[in-house]
Design a protein around this motif. Structure first.
Motif, PDB file in Angstrom:
ATOM      1  N   THR A 214       0.840  -1.190   0.000  1.00  0.00           N
ATOM      2  CA  THR A 214       0.000   0.000   0.000  1.00  0.00           C
ATOM      3  C   THR A 214       0.879   1.245   0.000  1.00  0.00           C
ATOM      4  O   THR A 214       2.073   1.182   0.278  1.00  0.00           O
ATOM      5  N   GLN A 217       2.410   1.764   3.444  1.00  0.00           N
ATOM      6  CA  GLN A 217       3.507   0.841   3.748  1.00  0.00           C
ATOM      7  C   GLN A 217       4.780   1.242   3.012  1.00  0.00           C
ATOM      8  O   GLN A 217       5.873   1.210   3.578  1.00  0.00           O
ATOM      9  N   SER A 241       5.351   4.575  -3.424  1.00  0.00           N
ATOM     10  CA  SER A 241       4.302   5.153  -2.580  1.00  0.00           C
ATOM     11  C   SER A 241       3.516   6.206  -3.348  1.00  0.00           C
ATOM     12  O   SER A 241       2.294   6.305  -3.215  1.00  0.00           O
ATOM     13  N   LEU A 244       1.183   4.402  -5.892  1.00  0.00           N
ATOM     14  CA  LEU A 244       0.102   3.739  -5.165  1.00  0.00           C
ATOM     15  C   LEU A 244      -0.876   4.763  -4.587  1.00  0.00           C
ATOM     16  O   LEU A 244      -2.096   4.536  -4.572  1.00  0.00           O
ATOM     17  N   TRP A 245      -0.365   5.904  -4.130  1.00  0.00           N
ATOM     18  CA  TRP A 245      -1.231   6.950  -3.596  1.00  0.00           C
ATOM     19  C   TRP A 245      -2.127   7.508  -4.699  1.00  0.00           C
ATOM     20  O   TRP A 245      -3.333   7.733  -4.484  1.00  0.00           O
ATOM     21  N   GLU A 248      -4.803   4.884  -5.296  1.00  0.00           N
ATOM     22  CA  GLU A 248      -5.786   4.819  -4.211  1.00  0.00           C
ATOM     23  C   GLU A 248      -6.740   6.014  -4.225  1.00  0.00           C
ATOM     24  O   GLU A 248      -7.863   5.921  -3.725  1.00  0.00           O
TER      25      GLU A 248
END
Length: 312
Positions: A214, A217, A241, A244-245, A248
């Protein structure tokens, strides 16, 4: 002259000779070999930093040495020479040399993963459709849960009683009230079935440390690595990150098959976001693939670029 001619003739014969079946690897098989070697390097580095696990290093080197010829998805055959990397992995004797070898194996893994995969054929689409038509993906049937089954049976009996009452009613107000109750009960029934079925999810691949990662993480990993002075790997985790951000928050679809430049092309319809992501991508490519050195101050500037991207 005769020795030079003999050497050239030997090279020509080696190039012209067909590859043996045991030497030829598909691109996907080569990806697995490099991924396995990277996982072994991770274990060797993490399990004993003072005295690297030599057995793990030897196994990783053997995997890389076994790859000689790779057949691409279009049929092209490419010779692979990992001799220098294999020697570096096998001869690592301390934590610093293991870290350097591990970094190069990780870079090889990322480069191989960035190669485009095969085009999806009609047969592939048909097989995928068949897979999704069967459990655990197809959830049209009610869940096999005794408690839920009892609730459903009670609701069905209630609906049956209400339906019979509609035909026996004499006043419009009663009919309207019964219809409202029927609609509420049906909505409750549908919601219960959906919540009980849940979403089908595949478990993360234990051989891939980044499977199921995630944004939070990856950010924690970046902070931990930066605190330990490993700024290069921290840059990679901070970049992951970021992607993934964006995924999301519905701004970008994270797909490990895409290259970094392809992410920028995907955002051509959102120029402000693309311009904010561009320096993050450029710095990552320079540090990770170009092996450019990075200091604590440079990492802090990179972190600030990432923070600016996440601001509304």
């Amino acid at each position: 002259m005769l020795a030079l001619a003999a050497a050239l003739l030997g090279l020509w014969l080696a190039a012209a000779a067909p590859a043996r079946a045991d030497e030829l690897l598909t691109l996907e098989a080569y990806r697995r070999i490099v991924a396995d070697a990277a996982a072994l390097m991770d274990r060797a580095f993490a399990e004993n930093r003072a005295e690297p696990q030599q057995a793990l290093l030897t196994e990783a080197a053997a995997k890389l040495a076994g790859a000689r010829i790779v057949q691409m998805d279009d049929g092209t055959r490419v010779a692979v020479d990992n001799t220098a990397l294999t020697d570096e992995v096998r001869d690592a004797r301390n934590a610093g040399r293991v870290r350097d070898a591990r970094t190069r194996v990780q870079a090889l893994r990322d480069a191989v993963n960035a190669l485009p995969g095969p085009a999806v054929s009609a047969d592939d689409a048909a097989r995928l459709k068949d897979i999704y038509s069967r459990p655990p993906f197809k959830t049209d049937a009610p869940p096999d849960n005794p408690f839920v089954q009892q609730i459903l049976e009670l609701l069905f009996r209630l609906l049956d009683a209400i339906a019979r009452g509609i035909f026996e009613a004499r006043e419009i107000a009663v009919v309207v009230g019964v219809l409202i109750v029927l609609a509420v009960a049906a909505y409750f029934l549908i919601s219960l079935r959906r919540q009980s079925a849940g979403d089908a999810q595949l478990p993360p691949d234990p051989s891939d440390p980044e499977a199921g990662l995630t944004a939070g993480q990856a950010l924690s990993n970046a902070q931990r690595l930066a605190a330990a002075g490993d700024y290069r790997t921290a840059v990679r985790q901070l970049y992951l990150s970021t992607l993934l951000w964006l995924d999301e928050h519905g701004r970008l679809k994270y797909d490990r098959a895409l290259t970094n430049r392809e992410y920028l092309r995907v955002l051509s319809g959102a120029p402000a976001l693309r311009d904010a992501l561009a320096p993050v991508v450029e710095t990552f490519d320079r540090i990770w693939y170009g092996f450019a050195p990075i200091s604590a101050a440079e990492f802090e500037r990179y972190r600030q670029d990432v923070d600016a991207l996440r601001r509304p």
